[in-house]
Write an enzyme that holds these catalytic residues in place. Sequence first.
Site, mmCIF file in Angstrom:
data_model
loop_
_atom_site.group_PDB
_atom_site.id
_atom_site.type_symbol
_atom_site.label_atom_id
_atom_site.label_comp_id
_atom_site.label_asym_id
_atom_site.label_seq_id
_atom_site.Cartn_x
_atom_site.Cartn_y
_atom_site.Cartn_z
ATOM 1 C CE1 TYR A 84 25.439 -1.161 30.680
ATOM 2 C CE2 TYR A 84 26.886 0.754 30.836
ATOM 3 C CZ TYR A 84 26.080 -0.192 31.439
ATOM 4 O OH TYR A 84 25.899 -0.169 32.805
ATOM 5 C CE LYS A 139 22.485 0.544 31.969
ATOM 6 N NZ LYS A 139 21.343 -0.041 32.724
#
Length: 302
Positions: free
Chosen positions: A167, A171
């Site tokens: 993640y 991001k």
Amino acid sequence: MADDIRFDGQVAIVTGAGGGLGRQHALGLARRGAKVVVNDLGGSVDGSGGSSDAAKAVVAEIEAFGGQAIAHGASVTDDAGVADLVKTTIDTWGRIDILVANAGILRDKTLSKMELADFEAVMQVHVFGTFKPIKAVWDIMKAQNYGRIVVTTSSSGMYGNFGQSNYGAAKMAVLGLMNTLKLEGAKNNVKINAISPVAATRMTEGLMPPEILAKLNPEYVTPGVVYLVSEDAPTGAILTAGAGVFALARIFETEGVYLGEGGLSAEEVRDSWEAITAEPGQQAYFNGGEQGQKFFRKLAGG
């Protein structure tokens, strides 16, 4: 006081808008006059499954207060689905002014326990699922000399978070995309910004105590997104938002030290580390041109 921010006559696509942050963004834009395409695959937090019920429910909410909206269930990772999302929007309302790339999934595991499939799935949704809708609307926005895009980043990428290597990597990748597109879109008044939210959603409900989650209503993030897609928006900003607090995140570069060119050694870098990392004189990164000029000024001894 300045006029209220309005989007009358404008068309917005919000991905991942069936619940949580995306739902609030869609409602917020519709209340201010935008025609909204509520895009949501309707899958679970890990990306499995799918249903159009959530997107249709948000459309019903918008229509209940007199707004205009349609639902679309395409996966943001599917080329044909994204193409149909954009075609449906143009066929329905003739233009696309705003894209809020909000869709996301989580597959949190430490690196030792993470499977390749967990990394790939998160990268697909967050990186390709941001890039593909942007690519699909980019030339439309350029041709009409107007466009506003918001990508969704996270403190997990900017600062790190245990168990979120997939993640966090995704991001940070969307910030790299933004930093380039803010330059490419400038001539045609296409602006792109990032929101870094902290909110109580399906993706965060198990991470914090209930009393903290109660203060993190997704509704408190949406005003930042509304501003970032407005006519007077900045471009290239990273806006952090949560619990009613807003702040700007920036990447800084220290002044640096010239160590010469011939015979450079790792030991010189080690011994100069305090000076290399000294904060006085550091500057925030604004755009590639400015940073590049700074680099060449250093080379020239300026």
